[in-house]
Scaffold this active site. Structure first.
Site, PDB file in Angstrom:
ATOM      1  N   PHE A  46       1.043  -0.824   0.586  1.00  0.00           N
ATOM      2  CA  PHE A  46       0.038  -0.328  -0.092  1.00  0.00           C
ATOM      3  C   PHE A  46       1.351   1.229  -0.142  1.00  0.00           C
ATOM      4  O   PHE A  46       2.106   0.925   0.385  1.00  0.00           O
ATOM      5  CB  PHE A  46      -0.747   0.200   0.991  1.00  0.00           C
ATOM      6  N   GLN A  60      -7.384  15.198   3.210  1.00  0.00           N
ATOM      7  CA  GLN A  60      -7.323  14.119   2.352  1.00  0.00           C
ATOM      8  C   GLN A  60      -7.970  13.802   1.093  1.00  0.00           C
ATOM      9  O   GLN A  60      -8.802  13.525   0.686  1.00  0.00           O
ATOM     10  CB  GLN A  60      -6.738  12.407   2.569  1.00  0.00           C
ATOM     11  N   HIS A 107      -8.017  11.616  -1.958  1.00  0.00           N
ATOM     12  CA  HIS A 107      -7.488  10.530  -2.764  1.00  0.00           C
ATOM     13  C   HIS A 107      -7.732  10.426  -3.920  1.00  0.00           C
ATOM     14  O   HIS A 107      -8.425  11.127  -4.998  1.00  0.00           O
ATOM     15  CB  HIS A 107      -8.759   9.089  -2.471  1.00  0.00           C
ATOM     16  N   LEU A 127     -14.750   5.739  -4.679  1.00  0.00           N
ATOM     17  CA  LEU A 127     -13.735   5.999  -4.130  1.00  0.00           C
ATOM     18  C   LEU A 127     -13.202   4.218  -5.348  1.00  0.00           C
ATOM     19  O   LEU A 127     -14.164   3.383  -5.297  1.00  0.00           O
ATOM     20  CB  LEU A 127     -13.498   5.315  -2.679  1.00  0.00           C
ATOM     21  N   GLU A 166      -6.351   2.659  -3.208  1.00  0.00           N
ATOM     22  CA  GLU A 166      -5.571   2.372  -3.554  1.00  0.00           C
ATOM     23  C   GLU A 166      -4.877   0.918  -3.298  1.00  0.00           C
ATOM     24  O   GLU A 166      -4.145   0.345  -3.999  1.00  0.00           O
ATOM     25  CB  GLU A 166      -5.314   2.503  -2.063  1.00  0.00           C
ATOM     26  N   ARG A 211      -0.633   9.557  -0.122  1.00  0.00           N
ATOM     27  CA  ARG A 211      -1.224   9.663  -1.701  1.00  0.00           C
ATOM     28  C   ARG A 211      -1.377  10.992  -1.386  1.00  0.00           C
ATOM     29  O   ARG A 211      -2.001  11.728  -2.876  1.00  0.00           O
ATOM     30  CB  ARG A 211      -2.873   9.431  -0.570  1.00  0.00           C
ATOM     31  N   HIS A 247     -11.250  12.649   0.407  1.00  0.00           N
ATOM     32  CA  HIS A 247     -11.561  11.466   1.520  1.00  0.00           C
ATOM     33  C   HIS A 247     -11.523  11.150   2.912  1.00  0.00           C
ATOM     34  O   HIS A 247     -12.271  10.124   3.586  1.00  0.00           O
ATOM     35  CB  HIS A 247     -10.577  10.364   0.566  1.00  0.00           C
ATOM     36  N   ARG A 274      -2.726  10.823   5.914  1.00  0.00           N
ATOM     37  CA  ARG A 274      -2.704   9.654   6.462  1.00  0.00           C
ATOM     38  C   ARG A 274      -2.537   9.215   5.700  1.00  0.00           C
ATOM     39  O   ARG A 274      -2.699   8.689   4.434  1.00  0.00           O
ATOM     40  CB  ARG A 274      -4.256   9.778   6.631  1.00  0.00           C
TER      41      ARG A 274
END
Lengths: 587, 231, 114
Positions: free
Chosen positions: A119, A240, A242, A252, A255, A286, A353, A398
């Site tokens: 990730f 954030q 995304h 969404l 990732e 991100r 996000h 994050r």
């Protein structure tokens, strides 16, 4: 209006991942707990998390919690509090195993252990190379997690108040939180809930943005409640984006697609992340990827007739991998982008996000505020966990998979802390008289006969302003104009009117109350963002492109009263290990 | 676009009625939910549940042109006009498109939808082979939207006694889980004329499931398990 | 935890199996009967009677009638359980169905052996 009252040991506002994890800890310890949720618990937004939950199990490659800790701190652009981050990363494996024991249907490796995938931002050996750390249930990890937690709560016979909306916190004269005022949607009645402890677990407020991956229910109700009760909101400038929301629809795309090997392409068919993050490429964190995408689009290399998005290519993974590991993504792409990712790339844009900021807490979940010389004194009786809280483990940005981890770790930690406290504090404090006055006044004002504002219209205006003035790239001019606009809108939000006056399931009323909460969050966001004159993590200022650790290595605190800013230091001191000093962040 | 929507407000209406709406859509309105929200912007008294708007939370199940589905993943393009919207059939209506789902959840909770184990938990994870884990595919993904159970005639007649496809799917999800240690009790619990055996393989559940799951097949597997342990 | 509603004895699986097995028997018998009729071409009442006096045919036919009645009993009782909610009426219906089906079995026996 006669208002009834009920009494519990603990009241949890929010039935998502963190609320359910805390509820489980408390109900299994035998306390009387009431969980309030605007929706049936499994409809909470945790259900939409896709990729995985981060934990250094080392099932597929060598891994260590210290590496996870380093990645999280680096990802946070050094704004995360290192005590809380150490606490979270060390606890991660235990919490994941526990979840597995509860029955969570994790994907498996041939040896029977939990499957883990790479990730963004998660590395081996302090940034050397990507590591398999995200424990996954296909691309439906949040769904599997939320249902597992709810199911476990059925076992522990936890009491739920489903389709109730919490309106306000009740604080007594000493500032102790002694309960909440809540509205039952089905009947429209307002009830006081007296409790020794109130836990806010209301999730984020991503609905302040026009383009958001968030559910309609993500309206920052806990933040509104806290701010109205005089509690500041921390680091609200950090939102954030995304990298991969479906262009136009905002849905969404996890990732995990890039974790499994998907890549981003611009109009020239170029894998542009190689230029921005030579080592981690598409798996950089991100904020980095989102800014790179925005840059590509700004420089004219966007795709589509309006050159307004880029492409996420995954057909090279093969139908088997997509079918097995990313079935939900395929479903979403076909439904919302009319492309089958087995053959064609998915059009994506950075989309709001996650809210890194929130109600300030320590790693026990206690809400903490500055008092006198101290900058983190607990507010007695009040806890906050999950996305609505700012512990702060995510700092300015994050890492993917850390949100599910956050809600597990701090949900349980708060539960344990409350449970220990309840054992030594058997007495209930009295509710102040007329505790419901403010909430009832707010409800009445919605039904006033004087002319006022429409919820739909004002909401749309707010989302437009936040989207335009607090997007991926920000400037002084953009932000100060945004602050002016949002202040006007916030004033107008006091004159919201609804046409529907009925009591039974009046969703117009609920939406009006939600908009009032959103408006508080929107104002906090713009004011905090204008004040922070640097670029850090998700807060990117064109006019201050560098991170400024001398001036700005500190947390913002926004007070609703006078919309004023205060600051508190970042905790750079972990619990047991050496501090990670701020360094230049390269991926 | 033309709509005909079931309206009922217990405070005002002595009985339900259908209300016609005509609404101008924007180019970004792709799904039925988008259109309903356009209508709600004009008439805020229209009540419905909604949340994730991407088909994973299960809030906005309703009867769309005679067929149960989720408004947020039902494309507007495929709908014939006027689009007739009614609440999910077979459950008491609270208001407009909102039904009382307590019976549905009661049945779900009654199958003990959680892992039951007697052996002590290991230090790390309980191991499970990828093949055994695959047995849970098509089961654990249920979002509890109730489209299936409210399309099931057997559930209409006996919502208090027949578990309905959604609960049975979850019953099988735990029977099929190799980590669960109470298969015998689970099967015992389903062994009566109503809870499981009211399923007459009508297959409406599999036909309407917005997630493409097949409760009928799961029910068949429960029956097979029962026969297997009998012989 | 929600208490399960006790709705009867543990005969769900048995009845479900009974319906399937009796259905199989009836299908098999029907197939054989058609074959026999095609091959033997019985003309007139005496030919039919002769056919039915073959012991195997007699027993098979009786098993068929038994299966039919048992199958019908499970099915009709299901319908009564679904649609007739008052216990008294349901009991009355069930007794009536049992009597009718029993008398049909007896009648069939009388035809075959009488």
């Amino acid at each position: 209006m006669a208002v009834t009252r009920q009494v519990f040991d603990a009241v949890i506002v929010g039935g998502g991942g963190s609320g359910l994890r805390a509820a489980l800890q408390l109900s299994e310890a035998g306390h009387s707990v009431a969980v309030f949720s605007k929706v049936f618990p499994t409809r909470s937004h945790t259900v939409a998390a896709q990729g995985g939950v981060g934990a250094s199990l080392g099932n597929m490659q060598e891994d260590h919690w210290l590496w996870h800790m380093y990645d999280t701190i680096k990802g946070s652009d050094y704004l995360g509090d290192q005590d809380a981050i150490e606490f979270m990363c060390r606890k991660a494996p235990e919490l994941v195993y526990e979840l597995e024991h509860f029955g969570m249907p994790f994907d498996r490796n041939p040896d029977g252990t939990i499957y883990q995938r790479p990730f963004g931002g998660h590395t081996q050996n302090f940034g050397q190379n990507p590591v398999h750390r995200a424990c996954a249930a296909a691309d439906r990890t949040g769904h599997a997690l939320l249902h597992t937690l709810y199911q476990r709560n059925i076992r522990s016979q936890c009491q739920f108040f489903v389709e109730w909306m919490a309106l306000d916190l009740i604080r007594d004269r000493d500032g102790v939180v002694v309960g909440i005022v809540a509205l039952e949607m089905e009947t429209g009645q307002v009830v006081l809930f007296q409790a020794k402890v109130v836990v806010l677990a209301t999730g984020g407020a991503g609905r302040i943005y026009q383009s958001s991956t968030n559910a309609y229910i993500n309206t920052g109700d806990g933040l509104g409640m806290a701010a109205r009760a005089g509690i500041p909101l921390e680091d609200m400038e950090f939102w954030q984006f995304h990298p991969t929301g479906v262009a136009g629809a905002g849905i969404l795309i996890t990732e995990a697609v890039r974790g499994e090997g998907g890549i981003l392409l611009n109009a020239l068919g170029e894998r542009f992340m190689e230029r921005y993050a030579p080592n981690m490429k598409d798996l950089a964190s991100r904020d980095v990827v989102s800014r790179a995408m925005d840059q590509e689009i700004k420089e004219g290399r966007g795709v589509g007739p309006d050159k307004d998005h880029v492409l996420l290519k995954l057909d090279h993974l093969g139908e088997d991998v997509i079918h097995k590991r990313l079935p939900g993504i395929r479903e979403i792409a076909i439904k919302f982008a009319s492309v089958d990712p087995v053959r064609e790339p998915i059009p994506v844009v950075p989309t709001c996000h996650y809210q890194m900021g929130g109600i300030p807490t320590n790693y026990y979940g206690q809400v903490v505020v500055p008092r006198g010389q101290q900058h983190a004194e607990p507010v007695p009786g009040l806890y906050a966990i999950g996305e609505c809280a700012c512990v702060s483990v995510h700092g300015a940005n994050r890492l993917g998979t850390n949100s599910l981890l956050d809600l597990l770790v701090f949900g349980k930690s708060a539960g344990d802390h409350i449970s220990a406290w309840l054992k030594t504090h058997p007495e209930q404090r009295d509710l102040p008289r007329q505790a419901e006055t403010l909430s009832l006044a707010r409800l009445r004002s919605l039904e006033s006969d004087e002319p006022g504002e429409s919820v739909t219209q004002l909401g749309a205006e707010m989302r437009r302003v936040v989207q335009h003035h607090a997007g991926v790239f920000r400037t002084e001019a953009l932000l100060s104009e945004g602050v002016d606009k949002i202040r006007v809108l916030a004033q107008r939000a006091n004159q919201l009117r609804i046409v529907d006056r009925s009591q039974v399931f009046n969703t117009a009323r609920v939406e009006a109350l939600e908009l009032q909460n959103l408006m508080i969050v929107a104002e906090a966001t713009l004011v905090s963002a204008l004040a922070r004159q640097e670029s850090r993590g998700a807060h990117a200022r064109d006019d201050y492109p560098e991170r400024d650790d001398r001036e700005w290595l500190k947390h913002s605190l926004w007070y609703r009263e006078e919309s004023r800013m205060a600051y508190k230091p970042v905790n750079l001191q972990p619990l047991t290990v050496e501090s990670f000093e701020p360094k230049v962040r390269v991926y | 676009m033309k709509f005909s929507i079931y309206r009922y407000n217990p405070e005002k209406d002595s009985k339900p009625y259908m209300q016609d709406y005509e609404v101008v859509l924007q180019s970004t309105d792709r799904m039925l939910l988008d259109a309903i929200l356009r209508i709600k912007a004009l008439d805020d008294s229209l009540s419905l549940r909604k949340s994730c708007r991407e088909g994973v939370c299960g809030s906005d199940g309703m009867n769309i042109n005679g067929r149960n589905g989720l408004a947020c993943i039902t494309p507007l393009a495929g709908l014939t006009e006027p689009v007739v919207l009614r609440p999910l059939p077979g459950l008491p209506v609270i208001r407009d498109l909102i039904v009382d789902m307590s019976q549905f959840f009661k049945q779900y909770q009654s199958v003990k939808p959680y892992l039951v184990t007697h052996s002590p938990a290991p230090q790390k994870e309980r191991h499970q082979s990828p093949q055994d884990r695959e047995e849970l595919d098509g089961l654990y993904e249920c979002i509890l939207c109730a489209c299936c159970s409210t399309a099931c005639p057997s559930f209409w007649w006996n919502p208090d006694k027949f578990l309905g496809p959604a609960a049975l799917l979850q019953a099988y999800r735990f029977i099929a889980d190799t980590r669960d240690e109470s298969t015998r009790e689970r099967l015992d619990d389903l062994e009566d004329p109503y809870r499981l055996f009211r399923c007459h393989t009508i297959m409406s559940c599999a036909e309407v499931c917005p997630k493409g799951l097949n409760p009928t097949a799961a029910i068949g597997k429960i029956k097979a398990e029962m026969v297997k342990r009998m012989v | 935890m929600v208490k399960r509603i006790v709705v009867g004895a543990h005969y769900g699986l048995r009845d479900w199996l009974v319906q399937r097995i009796t259905a199989l028997i009836m299908a098999l018998y029907t197939l054989l009967a058609v074959l026999v009729v095609l091959i033997k071409h019985p003309q007139g009442a005496s030919a039919w009677r002769g056919l039915l006096q073959v012991p195997v045919v007699r027993i098979a036919t009786f098993v068929f009638v038994l299966s039919l009645c048992w199958h019908a009993w499970v099915g009709i009782r299901d319908i009564l359980m679904d649609y007739v909610k008052p216990v008294g009426w349901r009991l009355f219906g069930e007794v009536a169905v049992i009597l009718v089906l029993l008398s049909e079995v007896l009648w069939a026996a009388e035809i075959l052996w009488g």
